[in-house]
Scaffold this active site. Structure first.
Site, mmCIF file in Angstrom:
data_model
loop_
_atom_site.group_PDB
_atom_site.id
_atom_site.type_symbol
_atom_site.label_atom_id
_atom_site.label_comp_id
_atom_site.label_asym_id
_atom_site.label_seq_id
_atom_site.Cartn_x
_atom_site.Cartn_y
_atom_site.Cartn_z
ATOM 1 N N GLU C 29 0.851 -1.182 0.000
ATOM 2 C CA GLU C 29 0.000 0.000 0.000
ATOM 3 C C GLU C 29 0.893 1.241 0.000
ATOM 4 O O GLU C 29 1.732 1.395 0.878
ATOM 5 C CB GLU C 29 -0.902 -0.043 1.242
ATOM 6 C CG GLU C 29 -1.865 -1.231 1.170
ATOM 7 C CD GLU C 29 -2.388 -1.706 2.525
ATOM 8 O OE1 GLU C 29 -2.213 -0.985 3.514
ATOM 9 O OE2 GLU C 29 -2.957 -2.815 2.563
ATOM 10 N N LEU C 68 -5.975 -1.432 -0.244
ATOM 11 C CA LEU C 68 -5.807 -1.853 1.156
ATOM 12 C C LEU C 68 -6.344 -3.264 1.264
ATOM 13 O O LEU C 68 -7.532 -3.471 1.482
ATOM 14 C CB LEU C 68 -6.550 -0.912 2.098
ATOM 15 C CG LEU C 68 -6.186 0.572 2.009
ATOM 16 C CD1 LEU C 68 -6.710 1.315 3.230
ATOM 17 C CD2 LEU C 68 -4.689 0.788 1.892
ATOM 18 N N GLU C 70 -4.461 -6.561 2.545
ATOM 19 C CA GLU C 70 -3.245 -7.257 2.968
ATOM 20 C C GLU C 70 -3.260 -8.740 2.639
ATOM 21 O O GLU C 70 -2.252 -9.296 2.217
ATOM 22 C CB GLU C 70 -2.992 -7.049 4.469
ATOM 23 C CG GLU C 70 -2.493 -5.657 4.826
ATOM 24 C CD GLU C 70 -3.610 -4.639 4.990
ATOM 25 O OE1 GLU C 70 -4.792 -5.043 4.908
ATOM 26 O OE2 GLU C 70 -3.321 -3.442 5.180
ATOM 27 N N PHE C 93 2.650 -1.455 8.839
ATOM 28 C CA PHE C 93 2.776 -1.747 10.267
ATOM 29 C C PHE C 93 2.616 -3.250 10.487
ATOM 30 O O PHE C 93 1.684 -3.870 9.972
ATOM 31 C CB PHE C 93 1.706 -0.992 11.066
ATOM 32 C CG PHE C 93 1.930 0.503 11.055
ATOM 33 C CD1 PHE C 93 2.750 1.104 12.001
ATOM 34 C CD2 PHE C 93 1.334 1.300 10.082
ATOM 35 C CE1 PHE C 93 2.966 2.477 11.972
ATOM 36 C CE2 PHE C 93 1.558 2.668 10.058
ATOM 37 C CZ PHE C 93 2.370 3.259 11.016
ATOM 38 N N ASP C 95 1.621 -4.679 12.901
ATOM 39 C CA ASP C 95 0.357 -4.934 13.594
ATOM 40 C C ASP C 95 -0.720 -5.442 12.619
ATOM 41 O O ASP C 95 -1.695 -6.051 13.024
ATOM 42 C CB ASP C 95 -0.140 -3.651 14.256
ATOM 43 C CG ASP C 95 0.951 -2.959 15.063
ATOM 44 O OD1 ASP C 95 0.843 -2.915 16.286
ATOM 45 O OD2 ASP C 95 1.929 -2.477 14.448
ATOM 46 N N ILE C 97 -0.462 -7.740 10.588
ATOM 47 C CA ILE C 97 -0.258 -9.152 10.256
ATOM 48 C C ILE C 97 -1.541 -9.966 10.475
ATOM 49 O O ILE C 97 -1.757 -10.976 9.810
ATOM 50 C CB ILE C 97 0.905 -9.744 11.085
ATOM 51 C CG1 ILE C 97 1.255 -11.138 10.554
ATOM 52 C CG2 ILE C 97 0.591 -9.759 12.558
ATOM 53 C CD1 ILE C 97 2.398 -11.792 11.262
ATOM 54 N N HIS C 139 -0.609 0.121 16.390
ATOM 55 C CA HIS C 139 0.462 0.491 15.448
ATOM 56 C C HIS C 139 1.821 0.534 16.130
ATOM 57 O O HIS C 139 2.710 1.252 15.689
ATOM 58 C CB HIS C 139 0.194 1.868 14.813
ATOM 59 C CG HIS C 139 -0.957 1.905 13.863
ATOM 60 N ND1 HIS C 139 -2.259 1.875 14.284
ATOM 61 C CD2 HIS C 139 -0.996 1.962 12.510
ATOM 62 C CE1 HIS C 139 -3.068 1.925 13.229
ATOM 63 N NE2 HIS C 139 -2.327 1.976 12.143
#
Lengths: 369, 322, 340
Positions: C29, C68, C70, C93, C95, C97, C139
């Site tokens: 992104e 966006l 992931e 980030f 976070d 994941i 984050h």
């Protein structure tokens, strides 16, 4: 201030040294000290070495304590005649204890020269003189190998240390790996700086390069000092070259580097890391492989001695008796033909292991002009 | 009809191989010979083969937990598959993957996948590789009605469309996600309706009809190879066995499977179609049936005779280098 | 040697590897930024600007902005890696994941083993970790223990610019999936970084200093905290060895154990949450392998078992500091006289 008071200060060995640790005193207060006498052991993050006295005198004060870490230039000890009063010594210590260090001083000595499209990195003590020492390191080394020599020589004459192609901060392109590629870099530096009287000092493969450079253009050669030169009478230990190239972890690298020194314990973790960092640069191992199989295996790499006899400039050769990489020559005829000093108890890295003897000998070459 | 006689034979052979392979596994599983989970593909053969007849080894597919049919349709070695299912060292994955993870990258088979919705993002990557490297290959994602509800699948459809990837998303709607009916779980009822939302063409075909699948996929693959982006295909099918071997299937109405078998069986349909059109003879097809029966018998024999992995195999193949 | 920031080192590694190998692509992104918008192309060059300029040099086929999404793009990176590309995916980030984890731990990590050694998945997932950015609970986490736990993944946590460049180049050349984690507070840190390409191998700890009294192991931002503590300990007459493992998978346990065998004391500084983290892992392994060498308890310096707080006052209290490390060392190393 009493002129007869002399200080011994924390030395600066190489560009990255900012501080050193006093490991051990080798003399006591009250001892009569001669120039060249070993005073203390100092350890840096790279290497441990002895600090030697430059002057004669009584060791009046051990200012630093064992295990103490001090910045480069810090006052470590005071020498003076017996006639100097203790109070004067105290005053001197108080006045000189604190030092200001120009941390980036040596960085400005570094410059890059373009030779045939290759970048050659050099350290140049500077000045306009067309007379200079030119220091050429060995296989896998770089200009920092002269850390115990550069400053001392530069006090007396312009001094230039070179990173050969494939080494240090120079281009990693060594062409086909033949010696001519290295000699071209040396010639390029001499031409770019307009040097007319070069006192060549070469170690190991750098010795071979220096010798071939002198043979190629004797007119600029003021003198030639060879330290354990490659190819003088015998080729370099092939097993050493192969294991230097192959080593890719700390344990193996440390084992290989230990072969360079008579006293293996001088090889520190940081020295190992520095060599590994260098070897992990793209193209380095390939370059070393080419040099090992070409420059160091060329026919002339077995018999430089024959080519060197009859050179116009003075040639001095030094060897460590315990050199495991290129052992000293065995033939008596060679010793008869050349000025060769074999130093007991030292290995392949003579310029580090016997720095002050070597420095003195190299400086003597200036007298031959 | 643009399929040659040889292609028709190959299509029938592969469908037949899948059927016999799965029927035989169903039987062997009840004998306790096969470890772990087995999800059988029998009944859906026309879908896998109808799709993969358009693909070469350079094209990639991703598959599902019900992956045997896709493997065979993509040309994986049947002996190697059987050995894998029996957990043998000579298996396609050395006995480390099993039924749910059979893969053969040299055949463009990116693996059966134990995670529903695991494959669609991967197929975006395979399609991206084909596009970036300019190989002209396409990537095909097989998933089901269950997978159609996974976020990963919906993200992958969107990304494939945004990046205009050479991908085809094939949803094999066999009516059930585990025990849950798709007309209950799929909000749009027809998965194909989702194609429009992601800006790609969609087609809904009878997954029992090899020719219908083949024709729809031909168009989608041509579109992908021409750089015009992804397509969605929904193939309606039926599975003849449970979600997994041992599933009593009490959620299905009595006689449901029998009715499908009687009315829609893809092999029966194929035989009828090609013989009536005079494309292949009954003798041609019977000969294939005979060969396949022998082949699967032999595969089982080889699997049972295969070597069991040893402790030395336990810790290898985790990393290329560690 | 030229001095560069941590972020410049990361950027340079991308440029060098993308020039060297046309199979290397970058996706994520805003890795270029401004895709589809009417303003500048390459508007951001990554959320922190670490991939700035790549789009201009390598173009849209090798520097891919993503929606966006992931799961889809991390999965696409993984899938592409199996098919001959060497993608570097920027998760921004770490976070995040949670919304793509399956593609990493069930797919990328497992392929080689599940497929009997026949798959090669050379994918790099870059992401930011760590507290100190006033970015609060979602984050700021150091979630590397989660990926370290997974066989098949490699986990890299550079602590300085030199390592950042060499480790990233190694990660891109590595044939296994690599999770490459950058602490946000390190981006501005400068250090000597050669212009050439070079690698730093995985599984080789960096020994920053050697001291005979205690071994301090620290990762990422905590390496500097440990070094600060070691300096403070010097004044107390306690000489510390500081070890930065650099990679948590593979982990250079050998270097840590060898050091503990010399010092007899171990303190581990870990910014991740205290339960089942790298500190507990190293503590357990050292206790298992070198209990005989320990002359005091193993101490762990970590944040409390809480989410990362927002208020700067609270966040500063959350992050381990040098004084915590000094206290931990003093709790295991017997008091010494100065200069001892």
């Amino acid at each position: 201030m009493n002129a007869s008071i002399q200080s011994i200060n924390m030395p600066k060995w190489g560009m990255s040294m900012s501080e050193g640790k006093l490991v051990k005193w080798l003399v006591s207060e009250g001892d009569a000290i001669k120039p060249g006498q070993e005073i203390m052991e100092v350890e840096t993050d790279k290497i441990t070495n002895v600090v030697e006295a430059q002057d004669a005198g009584i060791l009046r004060r051990r200012v630093a304590a064992e295990d103490e870490t001090l910045p480069v230039g810090a006052l470590l000890a005071v020498l003076a005649d017996a006639s100097v009063a203790d109070s004067e010594i105290d005053q001197y210590v108080d006045a000189n204890r604190v030092v200001a260090v120009d941390a980036d001083g040596e960085t400005s000595l570094i410059s890059k020269i373009q030779v045939d499209g290759r970048t050659v990195n050099i350290m140049d003590s500077g000045g306009e003189s067309d007379k200079a020492f030119l220091l050429i390191h060995g296989f896998g080394g770089d200009l920092n190998n002269w850390l115990f020599n550069f400053e001392e020589l530069a006090k007396h004459e312009r001094t230039i240390a070179i990173d050969l192609p494939g080494h240090g901060q120079s281009s990693k392109d060594v062409g086909d790996g033949a010696a001519v590629n290295l000699i071209a870099a040396v010639d390029g530096v001499i031409d770019a700086l307009g040097l007319k009287a070069v006192h060549f000092v070469g170690h190991s493969m750098g010795g071979m390069v220096a010798a071939l450079a002198v043979i190629g253009r004797p007119a600029v050669a003021g003198s030639l000092t060879l330290l354990a030169p490659a190819g003088f009478t015998t080729p370099v230990n092939e097993a050493y070259l192969a294991s230097f190239i192959a080593a890719d972890d700390r344990k193996e690298m440390k084992r290989v580097l230990s072969d360079l020194f008579a006293e293996p314990s001088v090889v520190t973790r940081d020295m190992v890391n520095d060599v590994l960092q260098y070897k992990r640069i793209d193209g380095v191992n390939a370059a070393l492989g080419l040099l090992a199989s070409n420059a160091l295996k060329a026919p002339e790499a077995g018999g430089l001695a024959a080519q060197l006899s009859g050179l116009g400039c003075p040639v001095r050769i030094f060897w460590g008796a315990e050199d495991k990489v290129i052992p000293p020559p065995q033939s008596d005829a060679v010793y008869a033909a050349f000025d060769i000093s074999v130093i007991d108890g030292k290995g392949h890295m003579l310029h580090m292991e016997a720095a002050s003897d070597l420095n003195a000998a190299i400086l003597q070459q200036l007298a031959t002009d | 009809m643009q399929l040659s006689k040889e292609q028709l034979k190959l299509a029938y052979q592969r469908m037949r191989q899948i059927r016999v392979f799965e029927d035989r596994l169903h039987l062997e599983f009840t004998r306790g010979q096969i470890p772990g989970f087995v999800h059988l593909y029998a009944g859906q053969e026309a879908s896998a083969v109808g799709v993969c007849m358009h693909l070469t080894d350079q094209d990639t597919i991703s598959s599902t937990h019900r992956g045997h049919g896709h493997c065979i349709a993509k040309g994986c070695d049947i002996d190697g598959m059987m050995l894998e299912i029996y957990g043998r060292k000579e298996g396609l994955c050395g006995g480390k993957g099993g039924s749910m993870h059979i893969a053969d990258l040299s055949k463009g088979m990116l693996g059966a996948n134990g995670i529903v919705g695991g494959g669609p993002p991967l197929i975006c990557g395979a399609a991206l590789a084909a596009k970036t490297l300019g190989t002209g290959a396409v990537a095909v994602c097989f998933t089901g009605d269950g997978g159609s509800n996974q976020g990963t699948t919906l993200e992958a459809l969107n990304l494939a469309s945004v990046w205009k990837l050479p991908a085809v998303f094939v949803f094999e709607n066999n009516g059930y996600a585990e025990s849950t009916a798709s007309h209950w779980s799929v909000s749009s009822k027809q998965i194909v309706k989702r194609a429009d939302a992601f800006g790609m063409p969609g087609a809904r075909v009878d997954g029992h009809d090899f020719f219908a699948v083949w024709e729809a996929v031909r168009e989608a693959v041509e579109r992908a190879r021409a750089g015009e982006g992804p397509s969605l295909i929904e193939a309606t099918t039926n599975r003849y066995y449970g979600h997994f071997e041992g599933d009593a299937q009490t959620y299905r109405a009595p006689g449901e499977v029998e009715k499908v078998k009687a009315e829609k069986d893809c092999l029966v349909h194929f035989r009828k179609r090609v013989t009536e059109a005079g494309l292949l003879s009954t003798a041609d097809l019977d000969a294939i049936d005979g060969e396949v029966a022998t082949q699967i018998d032999q595969a089982i024999e080889k699997a049972l005779a295969g070597t069991l992995p040893t402790v030395a195999d336990l810790t290898t193949d985790v990393y290329v280098r560690y | 040697m030229p001095k560069k920031t941590f972020k410049q080192a990361i950027t340079e590694a991308h440029f060098l590897e993308m020039r060297r190998d046309p199979r290397v692509i970058v996706m994520g992104e805003d890795v270029a930024g401004g895709q589809g918008a009417s303003g500048e192309a390459d508007a951001w060059g990554g959320s922190e600007g670490a991939t700035k300029g790549l789009y201009t040099e390598f173009g849209p086929s090798r520097v891919l902005d993503t929606p966006l999404t992931e799961s889809a793009f991390i999965g696409a990176a993984v899938g592409a890696a199996t098919q001959g590309l060497r993608p570097v995916a920027d998760l921004m980030f770490f976070d995040f994941i949670g919304v793509c984890f399956d593609q990493l731990y069930n797919q990328a990590a497992k392929f080689r083993y599940m497929f009997g050694g026949k798959a090669v998945t050379p994918v790099v997932v870059r992401a930011m970790i760590g507290a100190g950015f006033r970015a609060a609970a979602q984050h700021s986490q150091c979630l590397y223990p989660i990926v370290t736990h997974i066989p098949g993944l490699k986990v890299v946590i550079p602590s300085n610019p030199y390592d950042a460049k060499g480790l990233l180049i190694q990660a891109i050349r590595d044939d296994d999936p690599v999770i490459f984690l950058e602490h946000k507070l390190l981006y501005g840190v400068t250090g000597e970084v050669p212009d050439d390409s070079y690698t730093v191998p995985f599984g080789e700890a960096n020994v920053l200093r050697e001291g005979k009294d205690v071994t301090i192991v620290a990762l990422g931002l905590m390496v500097q905290v440990a070094m600060d503590a070691a300096k403070e300990l010097d004044t107390l007459g306690i000489k510390a060895t500081v070890i930065d493992p650099r990679t948590t998978s593979p982990l250079d346990l050998e270097t840590i154990v060898e050091s503990v065998e010399e010092t007899g004391h171990l303190v581990i500084v870990d910014e991740s949450s205290p339960r089942c983290n790298i500190a507990t892992d190293i503590a357990a392994q050292v206790a298992d392998q070198a209990f005989h060498a320990l002359r005091g308890p193993i101490k762990m310096v970590t944040p409390p078992h809480t989410p990362v707080p927002f208020s700067p006052v609270l966040e500063d209290l959350y992050i381990p500091r040098a004084e915590h490390v000094v206290t931990a060392v003093q709790a295991t190393v017997p008091a010494k006289k100065k200069g001892n």
